[in-house]
Design a protein around this motif. Structure first.
Motif, PDB file in Angstrom:
ATOM      1  N   THR A 325       0.818  -1.400   0.143  1.00  0.00           N
ATOM      2  CA  THR A 325       0.120   0.015  -0.141  1.00  0.00           C
ATOM      3  C   THR A 325       0.932   1.114   0.003  1.00  0.00           C
ATOM      4  N   SER A 326       0.366   2.346  -0.804  1.00  0.00           N
ATOM      5  CA  SER A 326       1.156   3.511  -0.854  1.00  0.00           C
ATOM      6  C   SER A 326       0.236   4.381   0.237  1.00  0.00           C
ATOM      7  N   VAL A 327       1.350   4.845   1.199  1.00  0.00           N
ATOM      8  CA  VAL A 327       0.706   5.674   2.201  1.00  0.00           C
ATOM      9  C   VAL A 327       0.095   6.921   1.675  1.00  0.00           C
ATOM     10  N   VAL A 328       0.856   7.526   0.563  1.00  0.00           N
ATOM     11  CA  VAL A 328       0.366   8.717  -0.148  1.00  0.00           C
ATOM     12  C   VAL A 328      -0.992   8.566  -0.569  1.00  0.00           C
ATOM     13  N   ARG A 329      -1.162   7.330  -1.222  1.00  0.00           N
ATOM     14  CA  ARG A 329      -2.457   7.251  -1.756  1.00  0.00           C
ATOM     15  C   ARG A 329      -3.473   7.279  -0.635  1.00  0.00           C
ATOM     16  N   ALA A 330      -3.212   6.373   0.280  1.00  0.00           N
ATOM     17  CA  ALA A 330      -4.132   6.051   1.424  1.00  0.00           C
ATOM     18  C   ALA A 330      -4.610   7.169   2.111  1.00  0.00           C
ATOM     19  N   VAL A 331      -3.545   8.147   2.458  1.00  0.00           N
ATOM     20  CA  VAL A 331      -3.670   9.459   2.973  1.00  0.00           C
ATOM     21  C   VAL A 331      -4.657  10.283   2.046  1.00  0.00           C
ATOM     22  N   LEU A 332      -4.281  10.341   0.889  1.00  0.00           N
ATOM     23  CA  LEU A 332      -5.195  11.221  -0.118  1.00  0.00           C
ATOM     24  C   LEU A 332      -6.475  10.805  -0.320  1.00  0.00           C
ATOM     25  N   ARG A 333      -6.851   9.525  -0.002  1.00  0.00           N
ATOM     26  CA  ARG A 333      -8.247   9.123  -0.080  1.00  0.00           C
ATOM     27  C   ARG A 333      -9.025   9.307   0.914  1.00  0.00           C
ATOM     28  N   ARG A 362      -1.032  15.919  -6.377  1.00  0.00           N
ATOM     29  CA  ARG A 362       0.296  16.216  -7.121  1.00  0.00           C
ATOM     30  C   ARG A 362       1.172  15.083  -6.680  1.00  0.00           C
ATOM     31  N   LEU A 363       1.468  14.739  -5.214  1.00  0.00           N
ATOM     32  CA  LEU A 363       2.462  14.150  -4.891  1.00  0.00           C
ATOM     33  C   LEU A 363       2.194  12.700  -5.295  1.00  0.00           C
ATOM     34  N   GLU A 364       0.826  12.151  -5.399  1.00  0.00           N
ATOM     35  CA  GLU A 364       0.278  10.881  -5.827  1.00  0.00           C
ATOM     36  C   GLU A 364       1.095  10.678  -7.173  1.00  0.00           C
ATOM     37  N   ALA A 365       0.855  11.695  -8.005  1.00  0.00           N
ATOM     38  CA  ALA A 365       0.899  11.473  -9.461  1.00  0.00           C
ATOM     39  C   ALA A 365       2.372  11.732  -9.855  1.00  0.00           C
ATOM     40  N   GLY A 366       3.265  11.925  -8.639  1.00  0.00           N
ATOM     41  CA  GLY A 366       4.598  12.214  -8.964  1.00  0.00           C
ATOM     42  C   GLY A 366       4.952  13.343  -9.469  1.00  0.00           C
ATOM     43  N   GLN A 367       4.210  14.445  -9.281  1.00  0.00           N
ATOM     44  CA  GLN A 367       4.290  15.980  -9.855  1.00  0.00           C
ATOM     45  C   GLN A 367       4.301  16.917  -8.808  1.00  0.00           C
ATOM     46  N   GLY A 368       5.047  16.538  -7.540  1.00  0.00           N
ATOM     47  CA  GLY A 368       5.081  17.298  -6.469  1.00  0.00           C
ATOM     48  C   GLY A 368       5.881  18.494  -6.720  1.00  0.00           C
ATOM     49  N   PRO A 398      -3.963  12.021  10.108  1.00  0.00           N
ATOM     50  CA  PRO A 398      -3.334  10.894   9.256  1.00  0.00           C
ATOM     51  C   PRO A 398      -2.344  11.502   8.372  1.00  0.00           C
ATOM     52  N   ILE A 399      -2.409  12.900   8.123  1.00  0.00           N
ATOM     53  CA  ILE A 399      -1.412  13.334   7.245  1.00  0.00           C
ATOM     54  C   ILE A 399      -0.028  13.815   8.117  1.00  0.00           C
ATOM     55  N   ASN A 400      -0.315  14.303   9.228  1.00  0.00           N
ATOM     56  CA  ASN A 400       0.958  14.619  10.041  1.00  0.00           C
ATOM     57  C   ASN A 400       1.573  13.318  10.386  1.00  0.00           C
ATOM     58  N   SER A 401       0.921  12.188  10.779  1.00  0.00           N
ATOM     59  CA  SER A 401       1.486  11.031  11.375  1.00  0.00           C
ATOM     60  C   SER A 401       1.974  10.008   9.814  1.00  0.00           C
ATOM     61  N   ALA A 402       1.589  10.134   8.727  1.00  0.00           N
ATOM     62  CA  ALA A 402       2.086   9.690   7.648  1.00  0.00           C
ATOM     63  C   ALA A 402       3.597  10.422   7.393  1.00  0.00           C
ATOM     64  N   ILE A 403       3.475  11.552   7.509  1.00  0.00           N
ATOM     65  CA  ILE A 403       4.903  12.156   7.069  1.00  0.00           C
ATOM     66  C   ILE A 403       5.869  11.977   8.286  1.00  0.00           C
ATOM     67  N   ASP A 408       9.715   9.337   3.215  1.00  0.00           N
ATOM     68  CA  ASP A 408      10.408   9.106   2.181  1.00  0.00           C
ATOM     69  C   ASP A 408       9.490   8.806   0.978  1.00  0.00           C
ATOM     70  N   GLU A 409       8.141   8.436   1.276  1.00  0.00           N
ATOM     71  CA  GLU A 409       7.116   8.288   0.105  1.00  0.00           C
ATOM     72  C   GLU A 409       6.681   9.452  -0.169  1.00  0.00           C
ATOM     73  N   PHE A 410       6.628  10.616   0.472  1.00  0.00           N
ATOM     74  CA  PHE A 410       6.125  11.849   0.138  1.00  0.00           C
ATOM     75  C   PHE A 410       7.243  12.423  -0.557  1.00  0.00           C
ATOM     76  N   ASP A 411       8.480  12.167  -0.106  1.00  0.00           N
ATOM     77  CA  ASP A 411       9.808  12.804  -1.116  1.00  0.00           C
ATOM     78  C   ASP A 411       9.725  12.414  -2.280  1.00  0.00           C
ATOM     79  N   THR A 412       9.522  10.776  -2.432  1.00  0.00           N
ATOM     80  CA  THR A 412       9.208  10.207  -3.812  1.00  0.00           C
ATOM     81  C   THR A 412       8.320  10.809  -4.797  1.00  0.00           C
ATOM     82  N   GLY A 413       7.383  11.430  -4.209  1.00  0.00           N
ATOM     83  CA  GLY A 413       6.297  11.907  -4.913  1.00  0.00           C
ATOM     84  C   GLY A 413       6.722  13.397  -5.638  1.00  0.00           C
TER      85      GLY A 413
END
Length: 438
Positions: A325-333, A362-368, A398-403, A408-413
């Motif tokens: 599971t992508s954390v970025v995707r889960a938090v976005l949903r 944007r971060l999910e799409a890799g366009q951060g 969920p955003i604060n805790s996910a970051i 690293d997953e948010f940086d990859t975005g």
């Protein structure tokens, strides 16, 4: 903490036609009501106080203390409102309870109303769950016919009317004052407090608002005693509770266990994480609670331990996610849900949730863009604790805790779409690529 117990609230879920009155009576149903009607109403409140029962719908506020906050002027009409507007993503305990054992709630309402001196009660339930509404209405009708509701209940001289009120369907109506607004026929938006519902609730009258499971637990305590209840769970979080476990586990479901049970123990009940995978992150109290990781597997799931570890037990809606599971995707949903469910009354929530979604997309799409993560954190700081009600806090948790745990997953975005780092299913992948190109 004691070992897992024989279920109380869920004991008859598998029994044939458990929802019918005669079957509930066969299992000691309404014996608690008969017992309290022969005694002093104050004894009900004292028993619940002695038990240490805490609210089962969110913050875990002591139930008897909430009752004691009612305006002491007994010349005013008092009301009990049961919050059955279960809508937290991941929550699924109240609806199964109402489907399988609606009389547990009805009896709990009658016992509670006798204790607090209320002669009118409402069950505010989500309008979408029509099958549950019909089951509950049938139980209320049976209780009236049997003399457990209505005028001069069981010859005691106590009167009680109970109304099942379907809501229009909005997450914000789970907030108690927005629920009251909706109940009175207005748009579901939070009220300014004070005055608090205990002083001016339904129709401006003193009102107690409790969750389904909280009120359904009251007859259990009356039957078994406060000492029995305190022997379960932990010292500050006594008793049992229904935990909803969903996600990447072998057998998702509802598990009634003592508070203080760990996720490791709950996973044993579910058959563990799905075969060939490992735990990545999970929510202890639904999407509104800060996420935990595998380092919290042995954390006791009681109110104080979870708060001490940086999250909240909430509705005990445990969503389990494995390493796919992508954390970025889960938090976005989750953020899309909160954006959609914002009532729009206050600027931090109305505008802030919109911007959270834009950045996360944007971060999910890799366009951060440079500074996006810092902007997310800044937005969360300007929403949390500053919105009109708790929805703002729910949106940012969920955003604060996910970051915090998966920076690293948010940086990859900034350069790689989430579906490339952690491939989604084919249909989902196509939809996300299409949205990203639009």
């Amino acid at each position: 903490m004691t070992d897992p117990i024989t279920p109380q609230l869920t004991a008859d879920w598998a029994q044939p036609r458990a929802w019918r009155l005669q079957n509930y009576e066969r299992n000691n149903g309404y014996q608690a009501l008969r017992h309290v009607l022969a005694g002093d109403p104050a004894d009900v409140v004292q028993t619940i106080k002695d038990s240490g029962l805490r609210g089962r719908g969110g913050a875990g506020f002591p139930t008897a203390m909430k009752w004691s906050l009612l305006d002491p002027d007994m010349s005013k009409s008092r009301y009990l409102v049961v919050n059955a507007d279960e809508s937290e993503p991941g929550a699924c305990k109240d609806m199964p309870l109402l489907m399988a054992s609606p009389h547990k709630l009805v009896e709990g309402i009658a016992v509670t109303c006798y204790g607090i001196g209320a002669h009118n009660a409402f069950i505010y339930i989500r309008g979408e769950v029509l099958h549950v509404i019909r089951r509950l209405q049938q139980a209320v009708a049976e209780a009236y016919s049997a003399g457990y509701l209505g005028t001069n209940i069981l010859g005691s001289g106590f009167d009680l009317d109970l109304i099942v009120h379907p809501g229009a369907g909005a997450y914000i109506c789970g907030e108690e004052t927005a629920l009251l607004e909706s109940l009175e026929g207005r748009r579901g938006q939070p009220r300014l407090r004070p005055p608090f519902p205990a002083v001016a609730g339904v129709y401006g009258s003193p009102t107690v608002i409790n969750n389904v499971e909280t009120i359904a637990t009251v007859p259990v305590i009356i039957r078994n005693g406060s000492d029995w209840f305190k022997a379960l769970g932990t010292e500050r979080s006594p008793g049992m509770g229904i935990f909803s476990v969903s996600g990447h586990v072998t057998h998702p479901g509802q598990f009634e266990v003592p508070l203080g049970t760990t996720l490791r123990q709950l996973l044993d009940f579910t058959g563990g994480i799905r075969k060939g995978h490992r735990l990545k992150f999970w929510t202890p109290g639904g999407s509104s609670s800060p996420i935990f990781t595998d380092e919290h597997l042995d954390l006791p799931l009681d109110y104080d331990s979870v708060i001490g570890a940086g999250s909240m037990l909430g509705t005990r809606s445990i969503q389990v996610f494995d390493e796919t599971t992508s954390v970025v995707r889960a938090v976005l949903r989750w953020s899309e849900f909160y954006k959609h469910e914002s009532c729009g009354k206050c600027t931090p929530c109305r505008e802030g949730t919109w911007w959270l979604v834009q950045i996360l997309q944007r971060l999910e799409a890799g366009q951060g863009q440079p500074g996006d993560i810092e902007k997310l954190l800044d937005l969360c700081d300007n929403i949390g604790g500053k919105a009109f009600c708790g929805l703002g806090d729910a949106a940012v948790s969920p955003i604060n805790s996910a970051i915090k745990y998966f920076r690293d997953e948010f940086d990859t975005g900034m350069h790689t779409p989430a579906w490339e780092r952690l491939p989604y299913q084919a249909s989902t992948l196509h939809n996300n690529q299409t949205n990203a190109m639009a």
